[in-house]
Design an enzyme around this catalytic site. Sequence first.
Site, PDB file in Angstrom:
ATOM      1  N   ALA A  78     -25.190 -13.099  49.752  1.00 53.41           N
ATOM      2  CA  ALA A  78     -25.428 -14.191  48.806  1.00 53.41           C
ATOM      3  C   ALA A  78     -26.052 -13.632  47.531  1.00 53.41           C
ATOM      4  CB  ALA A  78     -26.353 -15.242  49.418  1.00 53.41           C
ATOM      5  N   ASP A  79     -25.845 -14.365  46.458  1.00 56.81           N
ATOM      6  CA  ASP A  79     -26.509 -14.020  45.200  1.00 56.81           C
ATOM      7  C   ASP A  79     -26.781 -15.303  44.428  1.00 56.81           C
ATOM      8  OD1 ASP A  79     -27.132 -11.484  43.396  1.00 56.81           O
ATOM      9  OD2 ASP A  79     -26.434 -13.102  42.097  1.00 56.81           O
TER      10      ASP A  79
END
Length: 206
Positions: A78-79
């Site tokens: 995730a970012d």
Amino acid sequence: MALEQKLILASGSPRRLDLLNQAGISPARLMPMDIDETPKKSEHPRSLARRLSTEKAEAAYAAVNGDPAWRHSYILSADTVVAVGRRILEKTEYTEEASSALHLLSGRGHWVYTGICLVTPGGQFRQKVVETKVRFKRLSPREIENYIASGQWRGKAGAYAIQGIAGTFVQKLVGSYTNVVGLPLFEVTTLLTGEGFDVAAAWPEG
């Protein structure tokens, strides 16, 4: 966990790990991926979140694909990107950066985008970008000064952590709260379930 239930979290974020644990999911391995997170010229915040989450997943997949012990694992990355319009507010490390970001966010709305990427045991990539709109109240100079003194902004995109003191700054939130923390749980668990991961396997029994 059985082999097919192994989950690798391609992140070193304590917040993302805590959120997964909240959902009853314990990753079998943490693999923070060191990639260049610099936005490309004119890159939209949403596109940046999608690209970086994918690159982290690709790097983790390449690292374990040749290892029989981890070859058939799920990989989750995730970012999170915070933006005012198309202006991306990067992770802050210095007080001047934090002060500038908080003054910008004061009294206005901004967007939080989290790109999530799931690699299935079969090597398929599943991606999604979740967006949440957040509006801060108007912050006084003293509030900004005191918040900076708390240190809770350090290393955070947009110079704040909603699960801490900055939660008192939020006047309105439209969308996923856990997305703003760093991992949208509804979308993550939906992706996992859709690819055959038994999210409830490790839930405690009453």
